[in-house]
Every structure is written in structure tokens, then in C-alpha cells.
Design a protein around this motif. Structure first.
Motif, short mmCIF file in Angstrom:
data_model
loop_
_atom_site.label_atom_id
_atom_site.label_comp_id
_atom_site.label_asym_id
_atom_site.label_seq_id
_atom_site.Cartn_x
_atom_site.Cartn_y
_atom_site.Cartn_z
N ARG A 286 0.83 -1.21 0.00
CA ARG A 286 0.00 0.00 0.00
C ARG A 286 0.86 1.25 0.00
O ARG A 286 0.54 2.25 -0.65
CB ARG A 286 -0.92 -0.01 1.23
CG ARG A 286 -2.04 1.01 1.20
CD ARG A 286 -3.11 0.65 2.20
NE ARG A 286 -2.56 0.53 3.54
CZ ARG A 286 -2.86 1.35 4.55
NH1 ARG A 286 -3.67 2.36 4.34
NH2 ARG A 286 -2.35 1.16 5.73
N ARG A 290 0.43 3.47 -3.62
CA ARG A 290 -0.37 4.70 -3.56
C ARG A 290 0.27 5.84 -4.34
O ARG A 290 -0.42 6.77 -4.77
CB ARG A 290 -0.61 5.13 -2.11
CG ARG A 290 0.57 5.75 -1.42
CD ARG A 290 0.26 6.06 0.03
NE ARG A 290 1.38 6.69 0.70
CZ ARG A 290 1.55 8.00 0.80
NH1 ARG A 290 0.66 8.82 0.27
NH2 ARG A 290 2.59 8.50 1.43
N ASP A 377 -0.23 -2.34 -10.14
CA ASP A 377 -1.41 -2.22 -9.28
C ASP A 377 -1.74 -0.76 -9.01
O ASP A 377 -2.92 -0.37 -8.95
CB ASP A 377 -1.18 -2.96 -7.97
CG ASP A 377 -2.37 -2.88 -7.04
OD1 ASP A 377 -3.45 -3.36 -7.42
OD2 ASP A 377 -2.22 -2.32 -5.93
N SER A 378 -0.70 0.07 -8.84
CA SER A 378 -0.92 1.50 -8.62
C SER A 378 -1.67 2.12 -9.79
O SER A 378 -2.62 2.89 -9.61
CB SER A 378 0.42 2.20 -8.42
OG SER A 378 0.26 3.58 -8.27
N GLN A 381 -5.30 0.93 -9.69
CA GLN A 381 -6.07 1.61 -8.65
C GLN A 381 -6.36 3.07 -9.02
O GLN A 381 -7.44 3.59 -8.72
CB GLN A 381 -5.32 1.53 -7.32
CG GLN A 381 -5.14 0.13 -6.79
CD GLN A 381 -6.46 -0.62 -6.66
OE1 GLN A 381 -7.48 -0.06 -6.25
NE2 GLN A 381 -6.44 -1.89 -7.04
N ARG A 384 -9.20 3.21 -11.33
CA ARG A 384 -10.46 2.96 -10.63
C ARG A 384 -10.83 4.08 -9.67
O ARG A 384 -11.83 4.00 -8.96
CB ARG A 384 -10.35 1.64 -9.84
CG ARG A 384 -10.26 0.40 -10.75
CD ARG A 384 -10.07 -0.84 -9.91
NE ARG A 384 -10.07 -2.04 -10.74
CZ ARG A 384 -9.82 -3.27 -10.29
NH1 ARG A 384 -9.55 -3.45 -8.99
NH2 ARG A 384 -9.83 -4.31 -11.10
N ARG A 386 -9.02 5.01 -7.03
CA ARG A 386 -8.60 4.74 -5.66
C ARG A 386 -7.09 4.77 -5.52
O ARG A 386 -6.53 4.23 -4.57
CB ARG A 386 -9.10 3.35 -5.22
CG ARG A 386 -10.60 3.18 -5.28
CD ARG A 386 -11.03 1.95 -4.49
NE ARG A 386 -10.42 0.74 -5.01
CZ ARG A 386 -11.01 -0.07 -5.90
NH1 ARG A 386 -12.22 0.24 -6.36
NH2 ARG A 386 -10.41 -1.16 -6.32
N GLY A 387 -6.41 5.42 -6.46
CA GLY A 387 -4.95 5.35 -6.49
C GLY A 387 -4.27 6.01 -5.32
O GLY A 387 -3.61 5.36 -4.52
N THR A 394 -8.72 10.27 -0.68
CA THR A 394 -8.27 9.91 -2.02
C THR A 394 -8.11 11.19 -2.81
O THR A 394 -9.01 12.03 -2.85
CB THR A 394 -9.30 9.01 -2.73
OG1 THR A 394 -9.49 7.82 -1.94
CG2 THR A 394 -8.81 8.62 -4.11
#
Length: 405
Positions: A286, A290, A377-378, A381, A384, A386-387, A394
């Protein structure tokens, strides 16, 4: 129908592709070894310094959001600074829900030391990250004291008693507008040992410390946990307003200061430590994911290039060694092995800095694969929405954030 050709031709093409890829990876490592500012060396520490005749005044600004678990270790270390000049601490409670502000006041009463002010700016307006809004509020409070320097430090960073004194002496002696130290991160759990030293290693590879200190160099970076900033330089660079939407705020601050003509320095710390634990892979994942896509400026093209680069530089060497041996290609095996050996050798100094076992060095490709997956994955996200999520907030992409009137 055209004949496919003899069987050896197909094998030759496959071996040739393997050889060229392995040789390309080895060439990349030789360039990184010699041409990327000797990023792998860990001897970039606070530059030579002498005590000034008159110690300048300093205000310490600590943005804090839900930091009650780490504050008992970090805040007393700031209040206990042995600084010969005038200094005080401003902790800005950024909308905490765990009693961070109340705990900070209690710690101030219990430990004494430097004067402590605890304040809260309220929720950040559109276009601001919470941390930078808190920093702005803290700098505003500090302005009434007219300090010559500001120490911007995170709530999870503990400082040895002479940390502030050494930072200021280095800044004054070297005439630096910004002096930053990469705090020694916690390495106790299995995942911390595998991932954390590599995080600093990759950061130094991206921003070679020796290049950062050069006047005229375009390379600029800082470590947000410990940034000593000359107040006049902050005003000239319009800090923090000029970087108010930055998720990677430390690099953005350094770029703004250097871009406005400031002289900056970044190196590894011996007496500044992060006390935040990352015991599970999820916690480290995480932390990286992020901001990884923000580091790539939310660009799919840069993402593709980064993934390809990580694969060629870090994943190809062990694959080429094994595949070369299996295919009977000595050239591919030797090139892959030499690239892997060079990679391993450059990682050893960082493991020594973190006092970790050297058998972790050959595992760097495994860690690089994790970082590759975190980066992808970053991006997912962020797509979507939610990065850049952190502690209940957020943040939108900078180009999507409305301008502040």
C-alpha cells in the motif's frame, strides 16, 4: 507453401534473441554501475560542517494524521533536541480521529524541552493534499516567529538529540537552501528486510544523491521525513502553495526549490530513524502503490516503459542464466550471470547500511518483481479512482484538481 527451414534455424533465432537480451541487460548494468552517479554507494552523509558563530532560529513543523501509535517515540525526540539557538515545534493535527492532538499536548507537558504548539487547520480545500495543507498551516504559525530555517519532518520520524544541530550546521556551512536526509527505515519483519532496503536503493538509482547536490544539475529530490529548508528559499519557491496537489511532496518541494535557484542536498541519515512498522507485505504494498503511478505522471506510456525497463534490468539476468544453461548458450548464460553478479554487488552496500544479511543481495530480482507488480497495481487503482488513497482520503490527479482561487 514455403518450407519453414531447417530445425536449427528456429533454435538459432531463439538463442540469438536470448543472447541479445542478456547482453543488453549486462550493458544496462555496466552503465548503471559507472554512469548513474555511483548511486549504489552509501557514503553520501551530511557534508562537512562547522558550528556557526550565531545559531539561526528554527521552527519544526510536523504534519500528523492518526499518528497516536508512533507519536510517543517520535515527538519526545524532537522536544529533546540539543540546539544552541532558538527553536520550537509546531505539530499540526490533520483531522485525526485517534486523539493525535490530545496525545501530542500530553507528551509536551510530560517531556518538556522545546516549546510545543499543537494546532489544527481543518479539512483541506479542493486541490490540496492534507499533508501539504497541514504544512502550510504550520508554516503560517511559524512565520510569526520569523525563523531563518524550517524543519519539515513527519510524525513517524525520531531524531537523535543532536540531529537538528547537525542539519543546521551543514546547511550554514555549505550554504544550502535545503538539506534533507533519508531516514533509516524500520527493518525487523521478514517483508521489511526484503523490501525496505531495496526501496532506498531504487530511490537512489532514480535520483542519484551526488547529482542532486550539483549546481546546474536537473536532478532534484528530498526525503519528506527530514527536510531542513531555508525560509527565504521557501518563500522564493512558493512552498507549499506551488506543490499543493503533489502526492510525492518531498520530490516536488526539492524541484521547486532547485528550480527557483536554490542549492539542495540529499543523503542517507545516521541519526534520523523512521519508527513506523510495516510488518506485512500488504502494508508495504500500500505504501508503494499509492504513489508509484503518480511518480510516472499518470502516463500509460511511462508505465509501459518502466515495466519493460524493470524486466530487462532486473528479471532478465537470472532468466538468461538459467535459460542459457538449458539451451546450451554459453554466451547468454555468461552475460546473464555477469549482469546478475553486478546487480548483486551494487546492492551489497545498501544491505550493509541497513545491517542486513548479504544473502539477500541475490534476491533483488524477486524484490524488483514485487515492485513491478506494485507499480502496475498502482496504475490499476488510479484508473479505478482509488490510487492516491491514504488514511481515509483519495486525491485526484493534479490535472484533475481544481485550481484554488
Amino acid at each position: 507453401m514455403r518450407p519453414a527451414g531447417p530445425p536449427w534455424w528456429g533454435r538459432l533465432r531463439r538463442v540469438s534473441a536470448l543472447v541479445w537480451t542478456a547482453v543488453g541487460s549486462l550493458a544496462a548494468w555496466l552503465w548503471l554501475l559507472l554512469g548513474q552517479g555511483f548511486f549504489w554507494r552509501t557514503d553520501v552523509r551530511l557534508p562537512p560542517r562547522r558550528d556557526p558563530d550565531v545559531w539561526p532560529s528554527v521552527c519544526v513543523v510536523v504534519p500528523a494524521r492518526d499518528e497516536a501509535t508512533v507519536l510517543p517515540e517520535s515527538l519526545p525526540s524532537l522536544l529533546a533536541q540539543e540546539y544552541p539557538g532558538r527553536a520550537e515545534v509546531f505539530l499540526v493535527d490533520d483531522g485525526s480521529s485517534d486523539g493525535t492532538g490530545e496525545l501530542a499536548r500530553a507528551l509536551g507537558r510530560r517531556h518538556g524541552g522545546l516549546p510545543l504548539t499543537v494546532a489544527s487547520p481543518g479539512e483541506p480545500p479542493a486541490g490540496w493534499t492534507g499533508k501539504l495543507w497541514a504544512v502550510r498551516h504550520g508554516m503560517g504559525l511559524a512565520r510569526a516567529r520569523d525563523p531563518e530555517y524550517l524543519l519539515l519532518t513527519d510524525a513517524d520520524i525520531a531524531h537523535r538529540p543532536d540531529s537538528l544541530r547537525q542539519l543546521v550546521a551543514s546547511a550554514v556551512t555549505g550554504e544550502y537552501d535545503l538539506v534533507s536526509q533519508m531516514a533509516r527505515l524500520r527493518v525487523e519483519s521478514v517483508w521489511e528486510r526484503l523490501v525496505v532496503p531495496a526501496f532506498v536503493y531504487f530511490f537512489a538509482q532514480l535520483y542519484p544523491f551526488r547529482w542532486i547536490a550539483r549546481k546546474g544539475s536537473r536532478t532534484a529530490a528530498a526525503a519528506g521525513g527530514c527536510v531542513l529548508l531555508r525560509t527565504a528559499a521557501a518563500e522564493r519557491a512558493r512552498i507549499p502553495d506551488a506543490v499543493r496537489h503533489a502526492v510525492i511532496d518531498d520530490v516536488a518541494v526539492a524541484r521547486a526549490v532547485k528550480g527557483s535557484g536554490g542549492h539542495i542536498w540529499l543523503g542517507l541519515a545516521d541519526r534520523v530513524d523512521s519508527v513506523r512498522p510495516y510488518p506485512r507485505l500488504h502494508d508495504l504494498w500500500r505504501m508503494v502503490s499509492r504513489s508509484a503511478y503518480a511518480q510516472l505522471r499518470h502516463s500509460p506510456l511511462l508505465l509501459a516503459g518502466t515495466v519493460a525497463g524493470l524486466a530487462v534490468v532486473y528479471l532478465v539476468p537470472p532468466v538468461a542464466l538459467v535459460a542459457g544453461l538449458a539451451a546450451g548458450s554459453g554466451t547468454a548464460a555468461v552475460a546473464g550471470g555477469l549482469a546478475w553478479l553486478t546487480m548483486t554487488a551494487t546492492y551489497v552496500p545498501m544491505l550493509r547500511h541497513y545491517r542486513q544479511p548479504l544473502w539477500l543481495a541475490p534476491l533483488l530480482p524477486v524484490t524488483a518483481l514485487l515492485y513491478l507488480l506494485m507499480t502496475v497495481d498502482s496504475a490499476v487503482q488510479h484508473r479505478r479512482g482509488r490510487g492516491a488513497a491514504w488514511k481515509g482520503r483519495t486525491y485526484a490527479r493534479p490535472d484533475a484538481a481544481p485550481e484554488r482561487p
